[in-house]
Design a protein around this motif. Structure first.
Motif, short mmCIF file in Angstrom:
data_model
loop_
_atom_site.label_atom_id
_atom_site.label_comp_id
_atom_site.label_asym_id
_atom_site.label_seq_id
_atom_site.Cartn_x
_atom_site.Cartn_y
_atom_site.Cartn_z
N GLY A 202 6.18 -52.45 31.72
CA GLY A 202 5.73 -51.38 32.60
C GLY A 202 5.78 -51.85 34.03
N ASP B 34 11.16 -51.73 32.02
CA ASP B 34 10.81 -50.33 32.29
C ASP B 34 12.09 -49.53 32.28
OD1 ASP B 34 9.86 -47.83 33.52
OD2 ASP B 34 8.08 -49.00 34.05
N LYS C 37 13.12 -48.74 38.22
CA LYS C 37 11.87 -49.40 38.59
C LYS C 37 11.94 -50.90 38.34
CE LYS C 37 8.30 -45.86 38.35
NZ LYS C 37 7.00 -45.47 37.75
N ALA C 38 12.45 -51.29 37.19
CA ALA C 38 12.49 -52.71 36.85
C ALA C 38 13.35 -53.48 37.84
CB ALA C 38 13.01 -52.89 35.43
N GLU D 162 16.11 -52.81 31.88
CA GLU D 162 15.95 -51.36 31.83
C GLU D 162 16.30 -50.87 30.43
OE1 GLU D 162 17.29 -47.37 34.36
OE2 GLU D 162 18.35 -49.27 34.62
N SER E 230 14.34 -48.68 26.77
CA SER E 230 13.17 -48.01 26.21
C SER E 230 12.58 -48.83 25.07
CB SER E 230 13.56 -46.62 25.69
OG SER E 230 14.05 -45.81 26.73
N MET F 4 1.85 -49.92 30.11
CA MET F 4 2.59 -48.67 29.99
C MET F 4 1.68 -47.46 30.08
SD MET F 4 3.61 -51.29 27.89
CE MET F 4 4.02 -51.13 26.17
#
Length: 721
Positions: free
Chosen positions: A366, A390, A417-418, A438, A440, A479
């Motif tokens: 996260g 993330d 974001k990462a 990056e 999921s 998260m």
């Protein structure tokens, strides 16, 4: 009380001569870095003298040398002198070659500065600007190919033709002044500093009695000492020796002898030393003594001068420092970060194991509000290896709450974001080894069997997460959703990795460490607990079991729980994780919290990790509770709780502890056994099934049925009554 006259019957031959502690140059790495930049960008081949600025401090502990410090700000004439330090203005002679450095006429340089000082004494300019009495010379050569720096420091001091005789030997202030006088002196000095607009006055005049203490600037001599019966002068003394004053006194005595010597017999000197130890300020180690000054006629030529510093071998010669390994700005940043932490250990927490913190590899799952704040605090602790995971992009609402992002990061659909977090960490501190991924994290209740490609990608994501957990020491769960924390919890429990979990509400938060299992996951619970199952056994009735597992166990009921028996984030629930975003409104899908909450929770998450690392048992440490706040802490940094639950509306934190639940859907033995035996096949069943799959597997379904049956039985009993 110190006497104002010399001892009767003592001759000059019997009186010892006053000796001064010379300055020891302290040139910080930042000074050399700044000199390098000046040489390359400004000075180039210019060897003309340059004005620089140093400072000295009088609060050092006993045994430290009398230091004159030059740092990166030495080239800025307008820079503010550090608090409680006196400035010293100097002249820099930076040569272009090593031969020019070696052949420079040191005698001529010293005599030139001494003559200017003597002229200032004769003209009275030194009375108006006392910094003239503290001038210095720095001769340097910078070998910028090898980053070898040669230097020779000089603090010019004018000498009397004969020695200065001590009339009354130095005595510690605490043996001369009463407690009331000491307090009055400190207050008077602070008042003089405030009046002068500085935090330290280098020279001052002093009059005192049992119930009176008065200080004045050096320039007020004629109006301050009206009767000339007793003269006391003070210096802000950087020396720590109990029988000798520091170097700044030498030129002051020359000034006094020339200006007022014909009217004086004995001068009393206060070497004012202001030290802070363990938060308490004290001047009791200051010294007071009396001297008889030799006469100086008004037409005297410039006195002899001394001042060139000796080298480390005690001989007259230059010094050399090799900074080839730290002159790179990135290395300077690293050394500065390390210094902040080392000062913490040197001054406050001597037993702090910094290496253990710095070596820790942290995986942040996260990179949102919590992730950004956790990363910043980790860097503050010197953690070098930080990895983000993330799959989100930076949106326009993020930068104001997530300090690693800016408005530009939101444009064109937003950066990853990462990856953006990694880039920003590198700009903040180049010494960090940050990586970003990056992808999921597959979750229960979010099916992955829609297509072969989806299933294959999910398997790759699981394998990537397993690899990352294996490669890191601590896993932070940061998260947005409950179900996204399930898979990392299972993997980390299986691999015996420390997990720090942080979650936010509107004005509440929880920060917790997961229990760190000791034994193999395929052993029964009693084996995992070392054969003692009493503390982790289920309550006697199904209804009680459901109630106990759904709430945190108060610390007053369960204390001294070892780390391997502590629960995880899912141990407090009696339902399996599922899709928490289905049929949710916008406010329900987003984490709506008070803006300061994430910074508090993120900082506490890192501080909890550091405290755990300082414990001899690490993640297996017994959980501290709220009841332990008044007891001796288990680590140098304090408590090692299981959970910190915060309530911002009340500005209150509590430290509850809870046992591992044998029917937990994430860390129970049955879940870990299936995961370790069947791997992704088991995980895909969890992802593709409803929450009932995990509840059936762990026995929660049966527990619910037994609970309902018990409640019905209780109701029928009531009705029969």
């Amino acid at each position: 009380m110190a006497s104002g006259s010399s001892e009767a019957g003592s001759s000059d031959a019997e009186q010892p001569k006053l000796q001064f502690a010379p300055f020891c140059s302290a040139l910080e790495a930042g000074f050399w870095h700044q000199l390098t930049q000046k040489k390359l960008n400004d000075y180039r081949l210019d060897e003309s003298p340059k004005c620089i600025k140093a400072y000295y401090y009088n609060g050092d502990a006993v045994g430290l040398p009398t230091r004159l410090t030059l740092e990166f700000s030495a080239f800025d004439a307008d820079v503010r002198t550090p608090a409680r330090c006196c400035p010293a203005v100097g002249i820099l002679y930076n040569t272009n070659t090593l031969d020019a450095f070696k052949t420079a006429d040191k005698k001529a340089l010293l005599e030139k500065e001494a003559k200017e000082m003597w002229d200032a004494v004769q003209s009275g300019a030194a009375l108006k600007d006392t910094s003239i009495l503290s001038t210095f010379i720095l001769l340097t050569f910078a070998d910028l190919k090898k980053y070898h720096f040669y230097y020779w420091f000089c603090f010019p001091a004018l000498c009397f033709s004969e020695g200065i005789r001590i009339v009354q030997p130095p005595s510690l202030l605490e043996k001369v002044f009463s407690a009331k006088q000491v307090t009055a002196l400190l207050e008077a000095y602070d008042g003089l500093c405030s009046q002068s607009g500085v935090t330290a006055v280098p020279y001052f005049l002093m009059k005192y009695a049992e119930d009176h203490m008065e200080l004045a600037p050096l320039g007020d001599w004629d109006t301050f000492f009206t009767d000339n019966k007793k003269v006391t002068v003070g210096i802000y003394d950087p020396c720590t020796l109990s029988q000798h004053p520091g170097w700044p006194l030498r030129n002051l005595l020359i000034l006094i002898a020339y200006t007022w010597g014909s009217k004086l017999d004995v001068v009393e000197v206060l070497c004012f030393r202001d030290r802070t130890l363990q938060g308490s300020r004290s001047i009791l180690h200051s010294i007071l003594f009396q001297v008889k000054l030799p006469q100086i006629s008004l037409n005297t030529e410039c006195p002899k001068s001394v001042g060139w510093e000796k080298n480390p071998k005690g001989a007259m010669g230059p010094r050399m420092v090799n900074l080839s390994e730290c002159m790179d700005p990135k290395r300077l940043a690293e050394s500065s970060v390390d210094l902040n932490l080392k000062l913490m250990r040197w001054r406050l927490v001597p037993s702090l194991d910094l290496d253990r913190v710095v070596r820790t590899k942290c995986l942040l799952l996260g990179a949102g509000t919590l992730g950004c704040n956790v990363a910043r605090t980790l860097m503050g602790w010197g953690v070098r290896q930080i990895t983000f995971v993330d799959n989100a992009k930076i949106s326009y609402s993020n930068p104001v709450r997530q300090p690693l992002y800016e408005f530009e990061d939101c444009l064109n659909g937003g950066k990853s974001k990462a990856m953006a977090a990694v880039d920003r960490l590198g700009k903040i501190f180049p010494g960090v080894n940050a990586k970003g991924y990056e992808f999921s994290i597959p979750m229960p209740g979010h099916p992955v069997n829609f297509s072969e490609a989806t299933l294959s990608q999910a398997q790759k994501d699981v394998e990537q997460l397993e690899t990352l957990v294996s490669e890191h020491d601590v896993v932070f769960l940061l998260m947005d959703t409950r179900e996204s924390r399930w898979l990392p919890t299972v993997i980390a429990a299986s691999k015996r990795k420390l997990v720090i979990n942080s979650a936010l509400g509107f004005d509440t938060f929880v920060v917790m460490r997961h229990g760190l299992k000791k034994a193999l996951a395929n052993q029964n619970l009693s084996s995992v607990d070392g054969g003692d199952s009493s503390a982790s056994s289920s309550p006697s009735t199904p209804a009680a079991a459901a109630s106990a597992s759904a709430a945190v166990v108060p610390s007053s009921l369960f204390s001294n729980i070892p780390g391997h028996k502590l629960g995880c984030y899912f141990c407090n629930d009696v339902v399996a994780p599922g899709d928490s975003t289905r049929d949710r409104t916008l406010d329900q899908q987003c984490t709506v919290s008070r803006p300061g909450l994430a910074m508090i929770a993120g900082a506490l998450a890192v501080e909890m990790m550091v405290s755990i690392l300082q414990h001899s048992e690490g993640g297996y440490a017994v959980a501290s509770s709220s009841d332990d706040r008044m007891n001796e802490p288990p680590t140098s940094l304090g408590l090692v709780p299981h959970q910190i639950r915060g309530f911002l509306s009340r500005f209150d934190n509590v430290l509850p502890a809870s046992l591992a639940f044998d029917k937990c859907t994430a860390c129970s033995d049955i879940v870990l056994e299936y995961y370790e035996r069947e791997g992704f096949h088991f995980l895909s069943q969890v992802f593709n099934s409803t929450h009932t799959f995990l509840e059936d597997l762990t026995g929660l379904t049966l527990l619910h049925q037994e609970t309902q049956a018990a409640e019905i039985w209780d109701m029928s009993d009531d009705e029969s009554i």
